[in-house]
Design a protein around this motif. Structure first.
Motif, PDB file in Angstrom:
ATOM      1  N   GLN A 249       7.722   6.932  12.242  1.00 43.90           N
ATOM      2  CA  GLN A 249       7.017   5.665  12.136  1.00 43.90           C
ATOM      3  C   GLN A 249       7.945   4.610  11.539  1.00 43.90           C
ATOM      4  O   GLN A 249       8.810   4.940  10.727  1.00 43.90           O
ATOM      5  N   ARG A 251       7.588   2.508   9.239  1.00 44.82           N
ATOM      6  CA  ARG A 251       7.624   2.480   7.773  1.00 44.82           C
ATOM      7  C   ARG A 251       8.090   3.804   7.200  1.00 44.82           C
ATOM      8  O   ARG A 251       8.288   3.937   5.998  1.00 44.82           O
ATOM      9  N   GLY A 253       6.423   6.648   7.064  1.00 45.64           N
ATOM     10  CA  GLY A 253       5.409   7.394   6.331  1.00 45.64           C
ATOM     11  C   GLY A 253       4.775   8.555   7.070  1.00 45.64           C
ATOM     12  O   GLY A 253       3.904   9.223   6.516  1.00 45.64           O
ATOM     13  N   ALA A 254       5.192   8.816   8.294  1.00 49.18           N
ATOM     14  CA  ALA A 254       4.597   9.945   9.020  1.00 49.18           C
ATOM     15  C   ALA A 254       4.943  11.250   8.324  1.00 49.18           C
ATOM     16  O   ALA A 254       6.091  11.479   7.955  1.00 49.18           O
ATOM     17  N   GLY A 255       3.953  12.087   8.120  1.00 48.40           N
ATOM     18  CA  GLY A 255       4.189  13.366   7.473  1.00 48.40           C
ATOM     19  C   GLY A 255       4.168  13.308   5.958  1.00 48.40           C
ATOM     20  O   GLY A 255       4.353  14.319   5.296  1.00 48.40           O
ATOM     21  N   GLU A 256       3.941  12.132   5.406  1.00 46.94           N
ATOM     22  CA  GLU A 256       3.767  12.044   3.952  1.00 46.94           C
ATOM     23  C   GLU A 256       2.443  12.695   3.589  1.00 46.94           C
ATOM     24  O   GLU A 256       1.432  12.512   4.282  1.00 46.94           O
ATOM     25  N   MET A 259      -2.023  12.239   0.842  1.00 46.03           N
ATOM     26  CA  MET A 259      -3.459  12.371   1.078  1.00 46.03           C
ATOM     27  C   MET A 259      -3.994  13.746   0.724  1.00 46.03           C
ATOM     28  O   MET A 259      -5.191  13.962   0.676  1.00 46.03           O
ATOM     29  N   LEU A 262      -6.893  14.387  -1.654  1.00 47.70           N
ATOM     30  CA  LEU A 262      -8.309  14.381  -1.285  1.00 47.70           C
ATOM     31  C   LEU A 262      -8.741  15.669  -0.614  1.00 47.70           C
ATOM     32  O   LEU A 262      -9.879  15.787  -0.169  1.00 47.70           O
TER      33      LEU A 262
ATOM     34  N   ARG B 329     -12.344   7.812   2.741  1.00 49.65           N
ATOM     35  CA  ARG B 329     -11.606   9.063   2.573  1.00 49.65           C
ATOM     36  C   ARG B 329     -11.051   9.559   3.911  1.00 49.65           C
ATOM     37  O   ARG B 329      -9.947  10.078   3.992  1.00 49.65           O
ATOM     38  N   VAL B 332      -8.062   7.593   4.642  1.00 57.05           N
ATOM     39  CA  VAL B 332      -6.921   8.022   3.834  1.00 57.05           C
ATOM     40  C   VAL B 332      -6.217   9.201   4.495  1.00 57.05           C
ATOM     41  O   VAL B 332      -4.991   9.231   4.625  1.00 57.05           O
ATOM     42  N   VAL B 333      -7.017  10.151   4.930  1.00 60.22           N
ATOM     43  CA  VAL B 333      -6.410  11.335   5.546  1.00 60.22           C
ATOM     44  C   VAL B 333      -5.634  10.940   6.799  1.00 60.22           C
ATOM     45  O   VAL B 333      -4.475  11.323   6.983  1.00 60.22           O
ATOM     46  N   GLY B 336      -2.839   8.200   5.909  1.00 58.83           N
ATOM     47  CA  GLY B 336      -1.826   8.739   5.004  1.00 58.83           C
ATOM     48  C   GLY B 336      -0.872   9.677   5.719  1.00 58.83           C
ATOM     49  O   GLY B 336       0.336   9.612   5.551  1.00 58.83           O
ATOM     50  N   LEU B 337      -1.434  10.526   6.540  1.00 55.87           N
ATOM     51  CA  LEU B 337      -0.596  11.511   7.220  1.00 55.87           C
ATOM     52  C   LEU B 337       0.241  10.884   8.329  1.00 55.87           C
ATOM     53  O   LEU B 337       1.384  11.262   8.555  1.00 55.87           O
ATOM     54  N   ASP B 339       0.727   7.451   8.894  1.00 53.41           N
ATOM     55  CA  ASP B 339       1.281   6.119   8.646  1.00 53.41           C
ATOM     56  C   ASP B 339       0.794   5.109   9.678  1.00 53.41           C
ATOM     57  O   ASP B 339       1.595   4.431  10.330  1.00 53.41           O
ATOM     58  N   LEU B 340      -0.513   5.039   9.802  1.00 46.27           N
ATOM     59  CA  LEU B 340      -1.105   4.167  10.817  1.00 46.27           C
ATOM     60  C   LEU B 340      -1.048   2.704  10.396  1.00 46.27           C
ATOM     61  O   LEU B 340      -0.929   2.384   9.215  1.00 46.27           O
ATOM     62  N   ASP B 341      -1.157   1.843  11.393  1.00 49.00           N
ATOM     63  CA  ASP B 341      -1.240   0.408  11.141  1.00 49.00           C
ATOM     64  C   ASP B 341      -2.685  -0.049  11.071  1.00 49.00           C
ATOM     65  O   ASP B 341      -2.992  -1.100  10.526  1.00 49.00           O
ATOM     66  N   TYR B 367      -7.693   4.819  -3.226  1.00 46.88           N
ATOM     67  CA  TYR B 367      -7.169   6.158  -2.963  1.00 46.88           C
ATOM     68  C   TYR B 367      -5.713   6.168  -2.535  1.00 46.88           C
ATOM     69  O   TYR B 367      -4.980   7.108  -2.780  1.00 46.88           O
ATOM     70  N   TYR B 369      -2.131   3.694  -1.483  1.00 50.78           N
ATOM     71  CA  TYR B 369      -1.449   2.413  -1.374  1.00 50.78           C
ATOM     72  C   TYR B 369      -0.942   2.252   0.053  1.00 50.78           C
ATOM     73  O   TYR B 369       0.032   2.896   0.467  1.00 50.78           O
ATOM     74  N   TRP B 372      -0.928  -2.498   4.306  1.00 49.83           N
ATOM     75  CA  TRP B 372      -0.755  -2.949   5.679  1.00 49.83           C
ATOM     76  C   TRP B 372      -1.881  -2.455   6.581  1.00 49.83           C
ATOM     77  O   TRP B 372      -2.050  -2.938   7.680  1.00 49.83           O
TER      78      TRP B 372
END
Lengths: 418, 418
Positions: A249, A251, A253-256, A259, A262, B329, B332-333, B336-337, B339-341, B367, B369, B372
DNA sequence: GGGCCTAAATATAGACGTTGAATTAAGAGA
DNA sequence: TCTCTTAATTCAACGTCTATATTTAGGCCC
């Protein structure tokens, strides 16, 4: 002025030629030596064309011509065929695993064979990012690289590409976010600019992504399949390969796995080592006994837990079981959402975790019906990230192989698709 | 025998021609009318070439020639240019949303403009899948399609492609797993074979995936961006678009949200309607009062909750708040995983949920940061899936447009890349 | 060692689509 | 009507691929 200006020629036969050149190069890239007849069969082109292309690639240095044709075993009638072999030594690449406690660099040929190593390790145990400035870290990385080059008997000029793996998300420009997490900025102090100093093509990439590339190259997964490389270092990170392609991605952040906070029964992206230690200390604090008690509550480490579990210590086994549950839940989230074929557990501790993974497999089945999913331990151990970095660097060279050629600029302009 | 056999011509100028034809077609596809000069600028080809290509496409029926050049406004000197316009009516497509309670079909032109509709609805309220056999369901789908064709004044022969959206995962062959979930097999009783009966190209696709395609087409997201279309029907489903491309897994499980069972504070993939009802009944059972009490514990529906919340009813607002937390939530999942826009909430109830989404946005920030990230409500309302089906069908036609041409077979053989 | 066989490499002619420049065409304004 | 401007058309030149014919290189057999 015909056929010369590099702006023109958009749809001309010249373009066809470049496309075919690329096609042949792709076929031979890092493969066994081939005869023209084999290429004819595989590409569908004519003999005359294939031979012309091979001659061109040989002139450019990508292919070597093996006169000793008539390979062993193959029965032989007629004129012996020329054989063309990909030149793995056309140039060399550098792959670096720039971890928090250890920087290891290797020089490899285009076949990914390591021919030189260099390493810098910092005090084991707790790592204080504030003790090392960005400049110092850059210097350490360069030192490791230079040691590797030295070991290989090569110099700066032999380097076709450099890839640096760091334990932080990395955006499309090679930078990591600063401020959000003090480790991130520290791990990647503008390392992209490091290549410019030496005139290298330099790419910075997330470590889990590189581990995923390593698995991809290792043939663990079939082409076009999807998997996650779950890198268990200080914190978990995942490299996601979807349909044979690493997800990157802009930015980074893919695979971060932030999350995971939760996710029920997981609660944090801290990795296996952290939790093994945590559970062991907790158990010892509340009076737990057995093999682990020998180490003392403050000294017990993750490796002790895994070792004791292998020896059948009940407390250690209990801890491993809890870790397996955590791992299983993480697998459910990843595989459930993305319909993965496989999850590979990677990282330095991975080789010690076959028992844990086996337990995780069983627990996984309780949470999600996905019998096709393969949860395995990486064969690459502590070398996964570096191996992936090498592979990534080779890819860089491959992608740029015919640069200066016209195709490349056309691809850049979007004239051709992918 | 030269230039005729279809096995040959792999790398010849003819192939170049086909590539360029495809390129021009891609440029004009569903766009505004263009002049040759514009195409020259955009493709980099020569005037002579572009005109030849346009003529070819016009002969094939994809382009119409507008003699009335000199478009309004554009100041004009010199000879007026011919203008070529994509013929949206070159053929027509059918998109179907084959939901559990309602099957709606539409006939559209290649611009996605609907020109005919057909619908079959079943008793509202609880749906008993066992009451409808596969054969019956297939018949219902055909009935809706025929009604739409009739409405449009077209016949079977005008249909270029059919796409059917179903609330179930759909594998690469168009089939849904049976046995795991009784709704799935029921939703997709081998609908792929339905097209064969009428001689249609027929594709079956997951409804959330189609909703995602609809958003993609709607321009909600920039090209190359990543988002999830979160379809809130009976259960949540997500269509994942990564870097501008819909993720389709061979087993069809991408975007399945069964794993939400393991997410803290979400607990199940049941969607917003279910939980709104659930919370309302629970509250009324334990003596809750306010606007919702009017409906009675057994009768209160999700729409009542959303309506009451808009009117400021405290109990309803409390429920909406809890739903927003759930939604946050889930976001977030996903975000977060991957890195979507952007996350687009879609489905029939979506238009009523702008307040809920606003609340979810605020909770999301607590939950994770990811400032974007855009969490929005789809503008397409209940039509999202059908719109996506139409778009998908248009894509089918586009992909096959030059079929019979040589490129297609070359692409299939892997001679060319994507 | 000389002929024969086979399969690869080379040479040559033919086809096709693109380029690039010259030529023709179509309107608008003076 | 003439000029100006921009488009469309025409045509020779060029490059690449295909297809066929010819040459070359090595075994094998006598």
């Amino acid at each position: 002025m015909r056929g010369s200006a590099e702006g023109g020629q958009v749809g001309s036969p010249q373009l066809m030629r470049r496309l075919n050149t690329q096609r042949v190069l792709d076929h031979v890239w890092n493969g066994e030596p081939v005869t023209a007849s084999e290429l004819i069969r595989e590409t569908g082109l004519t003999r005359a064309t294939v031979l012309a292309l091979c001659r061109e690639l040989a002139d450019q240095g990508w292919l070597g011509v093996l006169e000793n044709s008539r390979r062993a075993g193959a029965y032989t009638k007629g004129r012996p065929a020329l054989r063309y072999a990909f030149r793995r030594d056309a140039c060399h690449v550098i792959g670096v695993d720039a971890g928090q406690h250890r920087i290891s660099a290797s020089v490899a040929d285009l076949g990914g064979r390591e021919i030189g190593q260099g390493e810098r390790a910092f005090e084991p145990g707790r790592f204080d990012p504030d003790r090392q400035s960005g400049q110092e870290r850059r210097k350490e990385v360069l030192t490791a690289i230079d040691a590797a080059l030295d070991d290989a008997g090569l110099t700066s000029g032999d380097v076709g590409a450099v890839v640096l793996g760091v334990p932080a998300p990395v955006d499309a420009e090679g930078r990591s976010p600063v401020g959000l997490n003090r480790f991130w900025g520290q791990s990647n102090p503008d390392l992209v600019t490091l290549g410019a100093e030496r005139g290298w093509e330099c790419v910075v990439e997330n470590d889990a992504n590189l581990a995923a590339l390593a698995e991809l190259d290792n043939g663990a997964a079939e082409a076009d399949s999807s998997f996650a490389a779950l890198l268990s270092g200080e914190r978990f990170g995942a490299g996601l390969v979807l349909r044979g392609e690493l997800l990157r991605q802009p930015r980074g952040g893919a695979g971060e796995l932030g999350m995971l906070e939760l996710v029920d029964g997981v609660e944090s992206p801290e990795a296996l080592g952290h939790w093994a230690r945590h559970h062991a200390r907790e158990a010892l604090a509340s009076g737990g006994t057995g093999a682990l008690a020998e180490y003392g509550q403050d000294e017990v480490q993750a490796e002790h837990v895994f070792g004791a579990a292998r020896d059948g210590d009940p407390l250690a086994l209990d801890i491993v079981d809890r870790l397996a549950d955590r791992l299983a839940r993480i697998c459910v989230v990843l595989a459930g959402l993305l319909d993965l074929d496989r999850i590979v557990l990677s990282g330095a501790v991975a080789p010690a975790l076959s028992g844990l993974v086996e337990a995780a497999r069983a627990k996984f089945a309780e949470y999600l019906y996905a019998p096709w999913l393969d949860i395995t331990v990486s064969e690459l151990g502590a070398d996964a990230v570096r191996t992936g970095a090498v592979r990534c660097a080779v890819e860089q060279v491959h992608a740029r192989a015919l640069q200066g050629d016209h195709v490349s600029s056309l691809l850049a302009r979007g004239v051709l698709r992918a």
